[in-house]
Write a protein that holds these residues in place. Structure first.
Motif, PDB file in Angstrom:
ATOM      1  N   GLY A  41      49.569  28.815  38.803  1.00  0.00           N
ATOM      2  CA  GLY A  41      48.687  29.937  39.127  1.00  0.00           C
ATOM      3  C   GLY A  41      47.428  29.994  38.286  1.00  0.00           C
ATOM      4  O   GLY A  41      46.948  31.091  37.965  1.00  0.00           O
ATOM      5  N   VAL A  42      46.870  28.851  37.928  1.00  0.00           N
ATOM      6  CA  VAL A  42      45.606  28.818  37.180  1.00  0.00           C
ATOM      7  C   VAL A  42      44.481  29.302  38.092  1.00  0.00           C
ATOM      8  O   VAL A  42      44.280  28.754  39.181  1.00  0.00           O
ATOM      9  CB  VAL A  42      45.300  27.399  36.669  1.00  0.00           C
ATOM     10  N   LYS A  43      43.755  30.318  37.661  1.00  0.00           N
ATOM     11  CA  LYS A  43      42.752  30.959  38.516  1.00  0.00           C
ATOM     12  C   LYS A  43      41.355  30.362  38.392  1.00  0.00           C
ATOM     13  O   LYS A  43      40.524  30.563  39.276  1.00  0.00           O
ATOM     14  CB  LYS A  43      42.674  32.462  38.187  1.00  0.00           C
ATOM     15  N   THR A  44      41.092  29.643  37.306  1.00  0.00           N
ATOM     16  CA  THR A  44      39.741  29.107  37.100  1.00  0.00           C
ATOM     17  C   THR A  44      39.821  27.715  36.492  1.00  0.00           C
ATOM     18  O   THR A  44      40.558  27.501  35.522  1.00  0.00           O
ATOM     19  CB  THR A  44      38.924  30.001  36.147  1.00  0.00           C
TER      20      THR A  44
ATOM     21  N   LYS B 156      31.641  40.038  35.534  1.00  0.00           N
ATOM     22  CA  LYS B 156      32.591  40.776  36.361  1.00  0.00           C
ATOM     23  C   LYS B 156      33.605  39.842  37.015  1.00  0.00           C
ATOM     24  O   LYS B 156      34.805  40.110  36.999  1.00  0.00           O
ATOM     25  CB  LYS B 156      31.832  41.556  37.435  1.00  0.00           C
ATOM     26  N   GLN B 157      33.120  38.726  37.593  1.00  0.00           N
ATOM     27  CA  GLN B 157      34.031  37.841  38.309  1.00  0.00           C
ATOM     28  C   GLN B 157      35.040  37.181  37.386  1.00  0.00           C
ATOM     29  O   GLN B 157      36.194  36.976  37.763  1.00  0.00           O
ATOM     30  CB  GLN B 157      33.261  36.769  39.074  1.00  0.00           C
ATOM     31  N   HIS B 158      34.628  36.869  36.159  1.00  0.00           N
ATOM     32  CA  HIS B 158      35.533  36.196  35.230  1.00  0.00           C
ATOM     33  C   HIS B 158      36.237  37.167  34.277  1.00  0.00           C
ATOM     34  O   HIS B 158      37.039  36.736  33.443  1.00  0.00           O
ATOM     35  CB  HIS B 158      34.771  35.132  34.441  1.00  0.00           C
ATOM     36  N   GLY B 159      35.916  38.450  34.393  1.00  0.00           N
ATOM     37  CA  GLY B 159      36.590  39.445  33.571  1.00  0.00           C
ATOM     38  C   GLY B 159      36.276  39.321  32.094  1.00  0.00           C
ATOM     39  O   GLY B 159      37.176  39.439  31.249  1.00  0.00           O
ATOM     40  N   VAL B 160      35.010  39.081  31.768  1.00  0.00           N
ATOM     41  CA  VAL B 160      34.605  38.908  30.371  1.00  0.00           C
ATOM     42  C   VAL B 160      33.528  39.922  29.986  1.00  0.00           C
ATOM     43  O   VAL B 160      32.916  40.554  30.844  1.00  0.00           O
ATOM     44  CB  VAL B 160      34.088  37.471  30.121  1.00  0.00           C
TER      45      VAL B 160
ATOM     46  N   ALA C 224      50.871  33.119  28.114  1.00  0.00           N
ATOM     47  CA  ALA C 224      51.684  34.059  27.335  1.00  0.00           C
ATOM     48  C   ALA C 224      50.810  34.955  26.462  1.00  0.00           C
ATOM     49  O   ALA C 224      51.112  36.136  26.251  1.00  0.00           O
ATOM     50  CB  ALA C 224      52.683  33.290  26.470  1.00  0.00           C
ATOM     51  N   GLU C 225      49.713  34.400  25.955  1.00  0.00           N
ATOM     52  CA  GLU C 225      48.805  35.148  25.084  1.00  0.00           C
ATOM     53  C   GLU C 225      47.764  35.930  25.884  1.00  0.00           C
ATOM     54  O   GLU C 225      47.309  36.987  25.457  1.00  0.00           O
ATOM     55  CB  GLU C 225      48.091  34.180  24.124  1.00  0.00           C
ATOM     56  N   LEU C 226      47.360  35.381  27.034  1.00  0.00           N
ATOM     57  CA  LEU C 226      46.322  36.005  27.869  1.00  0.00           C
ATOM     58  C   LEU C 226      46.863  36.166  29.297  1.00  0.00           C
ATOM     59  O   LEU C 226      46.380  35.516  30.231  1.00  0.00           O
ATOM     60  CB  LEU C 226      45.054  35.140  27.883  1.00  0.00           C
ATOM     61  N   PRO C 227      47.851  37.024  29.485  1.00  0.00           N
ATOM     62  CA  PRO C 227      48.468  37.150  30.812  1.00  0.00           C
ATOM     63  C   PRO C 227      47.492  37.585  31.905  1.00  0.00           C
ATOM     64  O   PRO C 227      47.671  37.238  33.068  1.00  0.00           O
ATOM     65  CB  PRO C 227      49.573  38.195  30.597  1.00  0.00           C
ATOM     66  N   GLN C 228      46.456  38.312  31.534  1.00  0.00           N
ATOM     67  CA  GLN C 228      45.440  38.736  32.498  1.00  0.00           C
ATOM     68  C   GLN C 228      44.142  37.941  32.347  1.00  0.00           C
ATOM     69  O   GLN C 228      43.125  38.300  32.936  1.00  0.00           O
ATOM     70  CB  GLN C 228      45.139  40.234  32.308  1.00  0.00           C
TER      71      GLN C 228
ATOM     72  N   LEU D 254      41.766  27.950  20.402  1.00  0.00           N
ATOM     73  CA  LEU D 254      40.357  28.255  20.667  1.00  0.00           C
ATOM     74  C   LEU D 254      40.224  29.119  21.913  1.00  0.00           C
ATOM     75  O   LEU D 254      39.486  30.119  21.929  1.00  0.00           O
ATOM     76  CB  LEU D 254      39.565  26.953  20.839  1.00  0.00           C
ATOM     77  N   VAL D 255      40.944  28.746  22.974  1.00  0.00           N
ATOM     78  CA  VAL D 255      40.895  29.501  24.234  1.00  0.00           C
ATOM     79  C   VAL D 255      41.386  30.929  24.022  1.00  0.00           C
ATOM     80  O   VAL D 255      40.772  31.894  24.499  1.00  0.00           O
ATOM     81  CB  VAL D 255      41.741  28.793  25.314  1.00  0.00           C
ATOM     82  N   VAL D 256      42.477  31.072  23.301  1.00  0.00           N
ATOM     83  CA  VAL D 256      43.068  32.391  23.082  1.00  0.00           C
ATOM     84  C   VAL D 256      42.166  33.262  22.210  1.00  0.00           C
ATOM     85  O   VAL D 256      41.951  34.451  22.504  1.00  0.00           O
ATOM     86  CB  VAL D 256      44.470  32.257  22.463  1.00  0.00           C
ATOM     87  N   ALA D 257      41.627  32.686  21.138  1.00  0.00           N
ATOM     88  CA  ALA D 257      40.761  33.463  20.242  1.00  0.00           C
ATOM     89  C   ALA D 257      39.545  34.000  20.989  1.00  0.00           C
ATOM     90  O   ALA D 257      39.209  35.186  20.888  1.00  0.00           O
ATOM     91  CB  ALA D 257      40.328  32.597  19.057  1.00  0.00           C
ATOM     92  N   LEU D 258      38.878  33.146  21.733  1.00  0.00           N
ATOM     93  CA  LEU D 258      37.707  33.578  22.485  1.00  0.00           C
ATOM     94  C   LEU D 258      38.095  34.535  23.610  1.00  0.00           C
ATOM     95  O   LEU D 258      37.413  35.533  23.860  1.00  0.00           O
ATOM     96  CB  LEU D 258      36.960  32.362  23.045  1.00  0.00           C
ATOM     97  N   GLY D 259      39.191  34.237  24.298  1.00  0.00           N
ATOM     98  CA  GLY D 259      39.618  35.089  25.396  1.00  0.00           C
ATOM     99  C   GLY D 259      39.933  36.505  24.958  1.00  0.00           C
ATOM    100  O   GLY D 259      39.563  37.481  25.623  1.00  0.00           O
ATOM    101  N   LYS D 260      40.608  36.658  23.832  1.00  0.00           N
ATOM    102  CA  LYS D 260      40.959  37.988  23.338  1.00  0.00           C
ATOM    103  C   LYS D 260      39.732  38.796  22.926  1.00  0.00           C
ATOM    104  O   LYS D 260      39.778  40.027  22.881  1.00  0.00           O
ATOM    105  CB  LYS D 260      41.934  37.871  22.167  1.00  0.00           C
TER     106      LYS D 260
END
Length: 532
Positions: free
Chosen positions: A169-172, A83-87, A137-141, A105-111
């Motif tokens: 504005g890096v959140k993590t 919940k906290q990391h939105g995953v 740009a790929e993972l705006p949220q 790698l970050v984008v593929a896993l994030g999506k």
């Protein structure tokens, strides 16, 4: 032995019953029922033996003898982490320096609903900023994280990274290789604090801290030290309100117990480190009563569904994989390196001097198969310890390392080092100009630093000097996928690997539930492979 047996005289007398027509008895049918993770599994006896069903029937004539609950990849781990990391999954793709944990790698896993950290360590701030903008740009949220590595020898890099994180504005962030807290990681954490309308603390900057020692873990589990708070206040980097709010929150939201991993590692045994860090968390959580509570995850040594399940069973809120992802298609490693990684066995790793903490004698874990980097790096460190300057090294030894390691005259290497640090960290260069031993360290770090980049870019002719970070978990993974499509490194996609890891862990958890109730399964049924 038949494919499934039941031998528990003290079995629970379930009230459930199943229809004989719903009971499957062949290996293929039983495997299919077990693989249907979204539905429970019921074991019952038939006239010809034992079988399984995925449904019950109050009018059925066969009593249920054992039961395994529905359990999917999304069910594993701590819901608060997700919940906290939105995953969707309690899985973290760990940072691998120099962009090996790449934007792709970050984008593929994030999506796909996984958290992954960009490998910012070792990169100059401009390169880090460019990567962050591409990810945003790929993972705006989100979800995504960026690595912040402790850089005692290059403080300017750590400070520069935090400046960019706050600006963009890096959140993590994933904090790694810390020996203790610095003002930079404290600045990042505190600069994100604000007060919610109900008076509670809003933590705008989340921190995931990788630790392998209790003394470091304690620093991240406790609030920020007053000395560093006062320093940041005096510099105007935080507000008085943020200073007060900092007393109510820990320095990190999540603590990764980093066991025997690739790169920076203390080679701690997974089975002893994780419960030790969890016990420390319980002690500190009881003292401060944080809300939300501190969480502890597990990383290092996880390369199979069995080890993933072991981590969850031991109380890990999430698992972290790094070495395994490095061999995936999306990783920022050269094809030569990824192909080599796909053949690594558990014993094909060793410790070698670390470039970023060379003078301190800190080591990291690398691949020794197909590379002479570890042996050559150790030779350079031995010379550094034995002599006070480049000029003190015997001419015979100097000629040897110039020909075999540097492939250049050391005077030429120093000229290149000056050019490099003039752009990267002029303060570092200034300190070395008047200190011959520090100058020698920078020259030797030229090799250690470039060797990892050669591996990433696939530098021709330097293959035997590639510095490739990996832990024994990669060898375990390669052994597990042997004979399956994932043995082919060109077919290793990070999301696919992650899902197999978690689905396999869920499958094995159901198998274990049945075993505890007296069910014996054949080896084929009791195992999970990527072909499944």
């Amino acid at each position: 032995m038949t494919n499934l047996q039941f031998n528990n005289n003290n079995a629970i007398d379930w009230a459930w019953q199943v229809d004989g027509k719903d009971i499957n008895t062949s290996d293929v049918q039983i495997k299919s029922a077990l693989m249907d993770l979204q539905r429970p599994v019921y074991v019952a006896k038939t006239s010809s033996g034992y079988g399984v069903a995925n449904t019950t029937n109050a009018q059925g004539e066969n009593k249920v003898l054992a039961f395994a609950q529905s359990l999917t990849a999304k069910d594993l781990g701590d819901d608060a982490f997700k919940k906290q990391h939105g995953v969707k999954y309690a899985y973290h793709g760990g940072a691998m320096a120099n962009g090996i944990a790449s934007v792709e790698l970050v984008v593929a896993l994030g999506k796909a609903g996984f958290l992954c950290s960009f490998g910012a360590a070792g990169l100059v701030p401009d390169a880090v900023e460019d990567a962050i903008k591409r990810i945003q740009a790929e993972l705006p949220q989100g979800p995504f994280a960026v690595n912040l590595i402790h850089a005692p020898a290059e403080e300017a890099l750590e400070r520069g990274a935090v400046e960019r994180f706050i600006k963009l504005g890096v959140k993590t962030v994933e904090a790694s290789a810390y020996l203790g807290l610095t003002e930079h990681i404290v600045w990042y954490r505190l600069a994100g604090l604000s007060k919610n309308p109900d008076g509670s603390v809003n933590i705008g900057h989340k921190v995931i801290a990788k630790v392998s020692r209790t003394e470091v873990g304690r620093r991240f589990m406790e609030p920020a030290p007053q000395k560093l708070i006062d320093k940041l206040l005096a510099q105007g980097k935080i507000t008085p309100e943020q200073a007060e709010l900092s007393k109510l929150v820990p320095m990190a939201d999540d603590i990764t117990a980093e066991a025997d991993s690739g790169g920076h590692t203390d080679n701690r045994p997974f089975l002893t480190l994780l419960p030790t860090i969890i016990a420390l968390r319980d002690e500190i959580q009881a003292k401060y009563n944080y809300s939300p509570s501190l969480r502890v995850g597990a990383g290092g040594g996880i390369g199979t569904p069995e080890s993933a399940l072991a981590a969850f069973n031991m109380g890990a809120a999430y698992i972290v994989l790094g070495s395994v992802n490095q061999a995936c298609v999306e990783a920022g490693a050269s094809e030569h390196t990824r192909k080599l990684l796909a053949d690594v066995e558990m014993a094909d790793v060793t410790m070698a001097p670390a470039a970023d903490m060379f003078e301190m004698g800190v080591k990291l874990q690398v691949v020794k198969r197909g590379s002479m980097f570890a042996m050559r790096a150790k030779k350079l460190y031995e010379l550094y310890v034995a002599y006070d300057s480049i000029e003190d090294i015997p001419s015979e030894e100097r000629v040897k390392i110039e020909k075999q390691i540097f492939r250049a005259n050391l005077d030429e290497v120093w000229a290149g080092t000056v050019e490099f640090f003039t752009a990267r960290d002029p303060e570092m260069l200034a300190r070395a100009q008047s200190n011959p031993k520090r100058k020698m360290a920078l020259i030797f770090r030229w090799y250690l630093g470039l060797s990892s980049r050669w591996s990433n870019t696939g530098e021709k002719g330097r293959e035997m000097d590639y510095q490739i970070w990996a832990g024994p978990s990669l060898g375990a993974f390669n052994s597990w996928v042997k004979g399956t499509y994932l043995a082919d490194y060109t077919r290793r996609y990070a999301v696919d690997v992650a899902l197999h890891m978690l689905k396999g862990a869920a499958y094995l958890a159901r198998v274990n539930q049945l075993k505890l109730q007296g069910v014996t399964l054949s080896t084929t049924l009791a195992s999970y492979y990527s072909e499944d």
